[in-house]
Structure formats: C-alpha cells, structure tokens
Write a protein that holds these residues in place. Structure first.
Motif, mmCIF file in Angstrom:
data_model
loop_
_atom_site.group_PDB
_atom_site.id
_atom_site.type_symbol
_atom_site.label_atom_id
_atom_site.label_comp_id
_atom_site.label_asym_id
_atom_site.label_seq_id
_atom_site.Cartn_x
_atom_site.Cartn_y
_atom_site.Cartn_z
ATOM 1 N N ASP A 155 -138.258 -62.471 109.955
ATOM 2 C CA ASP A 155 -137.253 -63.151 111.703
ATOM 3 C C ASP A 155 -135.839 -63.994 110.941
ATOM 4 O OD1 ASP A 155 -139.716 -63.050 112.131
ATOM 5 O OD2 ASP A 155 -140.772 -64.491 112.089
ATOM 6 N N TRP A 156 -135.480 -64.864 110.920
ATOM 7 C CA TRP A 156 -133.907 -64.740 110.511
ATOM 8 C C TRP A 156 -133.262 -63.685 110.356
ATOM 9 C CZ3 TRP A 156 -130.580 -64.757 106.257
ATOM 10 C CH2 TRP A 156 -131.425 -65.481 104.963
ATOM 11 N N GLY A 157 -133.405 -63.315 109.455
ATOM 12 C CA GLY A 157 -132.666 -61.650 108.433
ATOM 13 C C GLY A 157 -132.222 -60.936 109.801
ATOM 14 N N SER A 158 -133.125 -60.525 110.448
ATOM 15 C CA SER A 158 -133.151 -59.837 111.749
ATOM 16 C C SER A 158 -132.386 -60.218 112.064
ATOM 17 C CB SER A 158 -134.090 -59.130 111.877
ATOM 18 O OG SER A 158 -135.015 -58.653 111.126
ATOM 19 N N SER A 159 -132.600 -61.519 113.359
ATOM 20 C CA SER A 159 -131.844 -62.424 114.422
ATOM 21 C C SER A 159 -130.279 -62.306 113.838
ATOM 22 C CB SER A 159 -133.161 -63.245 114.669
ATOM 23 O OG SER A 159 -131.872 -64.105 116.116
ATOM 24 N N ILE A 160 -130.485 -62.445 112.882
ATOM 25 C CA ILE A 160 -128.310 -62.649 112.871
ATOM 26 C C ILE A 160 -128.262 -61.079 112.404
ATOM 27 C CG2 ILE A 160 -126.932 -63.416 110.667
ATOM 28 C CD1 ILE A 160 -129.122 -66.236 109.766
ATOM 29 N N GLY A 161 -128.473 -60.510 111.922
ATOM 30 C CA GLY A 161 -127.852 -58.984 111.615
ATOM 31 C C GLY A 161 -128.091 -58.673 113.139
#
Length: 325
Positions: A155-161
């Motif tokens: 979740d967080w990785g996709s959101s930041i990228g």
C-alpha cells in the motif's frame, strides 16, 4: 485632450501606483485606496475618449491588481497559509480562467485522438500502453479482476511511488511551458492520448464499467490536477508570447509567479490521488458500487468546486468589498 497629452500628464502617477502594487513594501491601505480611485477615474476617462487605445488595457490590468492588493491589505488572514488557499490561488485562477478552459479543450481533444486512434488501429493500444501492461491486464480480465494491476506492491510503497511520479509530471508540464506553451501541450498530448487509448482498451474488452468504478477513484483528482497544471504551463508560455503592456522580462516574472502558485495548489490533490490509488483503488472490486461511485463523485466534486466554482465566489466577494471602499 489628446491621448499623448493624457498619458504624459498621468504617466508618473501610474508608474508610482504600479510600484505600490508590485513592490515588496505595501503603502498605507487608505493611501492605496485613494490611488485606486484616481486610477479608476483615469480608466473611465480613457474608455470614454480613447475606446480603442492600449492605454485602457494597461489601466484595466493595473486596476485589477490594485483591487486584489487592497483586499489583501485590508482583510488578509493572520494565517498566510490559509490566505494562500482561500483567496490568492482562487483569484489567480479566476484572472486566468481562459487558460483553464484552453487546457481542458486541449486535453479532451487529445483524449478523443487517443480513442479514435485505438478504434482505427489495432496496434495503437499496445504502442501506447506497452505489451507488458496489455498482456497482464488481459490475463486479469480473464481472471475476473480487470484492475488487479493496481494491487501489486505494498500500500505505502505504491502510494509513494505513484505520488512522486504524478508530481514529476505536473512540475514537468509547468516548466516546459517556458517554450511558449508547446512543451506543456506535448505533456498534455502524451497523457490525453494515453487516457483515451486506455479507456477504449477496457471498452473493447467489455469491462469499461469495472475499470471506471476502480480507476477513477484516484483518477478524478489525478487527471483533473494534470489539466490544471497544464493551464499553469500555458499561462507561463503566454507570459512570454503576449507580454501586453509589460516588458517581456517583467511579464515572464509575473507568469512564473502566478503559474507556480497554481502548480503548488494542485499538490494536495495529487498527493490525495496517490493515497487513494495506493490504499483504496486496489479494493474497488470488493466494495459496493455505491461506495466506489460515491468516492469518485466526492473527489471530482471537491477539485471541480475549488478550481471551477470557488474562484467566482471569491471574485464576487471582492467586488462587494470594493464597493465599500
């Protein structure tokens, strides 16, 4: 009085007033209001006796800037941050609303080109989206989850990228406006054609609704922000091509300043879109239709209100404030 004599008689006063408006040090509000009244009188005189003169354009623009400055001086929020979002950005958007319109027309035209190209060229979708994305999505459609690609990664990785990528696109679109707006138009061309080909691909595979209720959860604000960033880039380009009564350098400085403020105003929406794409879109196939549609309508209404409705509300309030000066 001949126009040349009129300009010569008032030129020094107008220049002093311009310094008061664009200078870093503000004059006393009452003094600024007095200068404004004189400027309006000069504008009225010019409109009466020199109706086709460029002097009217100059005075009208100066009066508009004075209008904004007096309002800020008399009523500015103690919180500069709040004032930026409540008054400053909406006023700039209102003043340059034609560029917002141009940006929407351009983007929708490019979307239409993307759709038509996909309709008449079977290889176009793969050319734009890439074989890898198309093949993976076809497999996901067969498996009953057309937007499964948005579930990859954390979740967080996709959101930041995703957020950083979208911010990069917006900043690039604005900066490339320095080439007379052509660079901005190119960025909008790329994104518009991609959106058109992308949505036609899902339509062709009979899963258009599934894609809409999933992808536009984040896409409403993401795409809308790209269009507004495009408008900022067009403003920058116009400041170079059409300096009006300013020198080209002064016009460019004003264009950079105003365009940058609009660009910055899109960042919260871009960040929110990245959050939704990373944390919400991945669950679109498991949530009820009313919820996904509700999120889409809410996000679209929020950004639409801020850029297309609220600027007119602020401008109307300022006009009323001027009436009390």
């Amino acid at each position: 009085m001949r126009e040349v004599a009129f300009i010569k008689q008032n030129k020094e006063k107008w220049l002093n007033f311009e310094k008061a408006i664009f200078g870093k040090k503000l004059k006393n509000p009452d003094e600024l209001a007095s200068l404004y009244i004189q400027l309006v009188n000069d504008l009225s005189y010019a409109q009466t006796y020199y109706p086709k003169s460029k002097t009217i354009l100059y005075l009208n623009n100066l009066a508009a800037k004075a209008f904004q400055k007096i309002y800020k001086t008399k009523r500015e929020d103690t919180n500069r941050f709040v004032h930026f979002w409540k008054v400053e950005v909406p006023l700039i958007v209102y003043e340059h609303r034609r560029y917002v319109l141009y940006a929407f027309i351009l983007f929708l035209t490019f979307v239409a080109i993307g759709v038509l190209s996909a309709v008449y060229d079977d290889s176009f979708v793969r050319l734009i989206l890439g074989d890898g994305y198309v093949n993976d999505t076809l497999e996901n459609i067969e498996a009953g989850d057309p937007v499964a690609v948005y579930k990859s990664g954390s979740d967080w990785g996709s959101s930041i990228g995703i957020t950083f990528n979208n911010l990069r696109v917006g900043i690039t679109s604005f900066v490339l406006g320095i080439f007379g707006g052509l660079g901005t138009a190119y960025v909008m061309l790329e994104n518009g054609i991609m959106v058109g080909a992308f949505q036609y691909f899902f339509y062709q595979e009979d899963v258009l609704w599934e894609s809409v209720r999933g992808i536009w959860i984040h896409g409403s604000m993401e795409i809308f922000a790209i269009v507004i960033e495009g408008a900022a880039g067009l403003m920058l380009g116009a400041s170079i091509l059409f300096p009006k009564t300013y020198s080209r350098m002064i016009s460019l400085k004003i264009g950079v300043k105003n365009g940058l403020k609009i660009l910055i105003s899109t960042f919260p929406f871009t960040i929110a879109a990245g959050f939704l794409e990373g944390y919400v879109t991945r669950y679109s196939n498991t949530m009820p239709n009313w919820l996904s549609v509700g999120i889409i309508l809410f996000t679209l209404s929020l950004i639409t209100f801020y850029y297309l409705v609220y600027p007119f509300i602020v401008n109307r309030k300022i006009k009323k404030a001027y009436a009390t000066l």
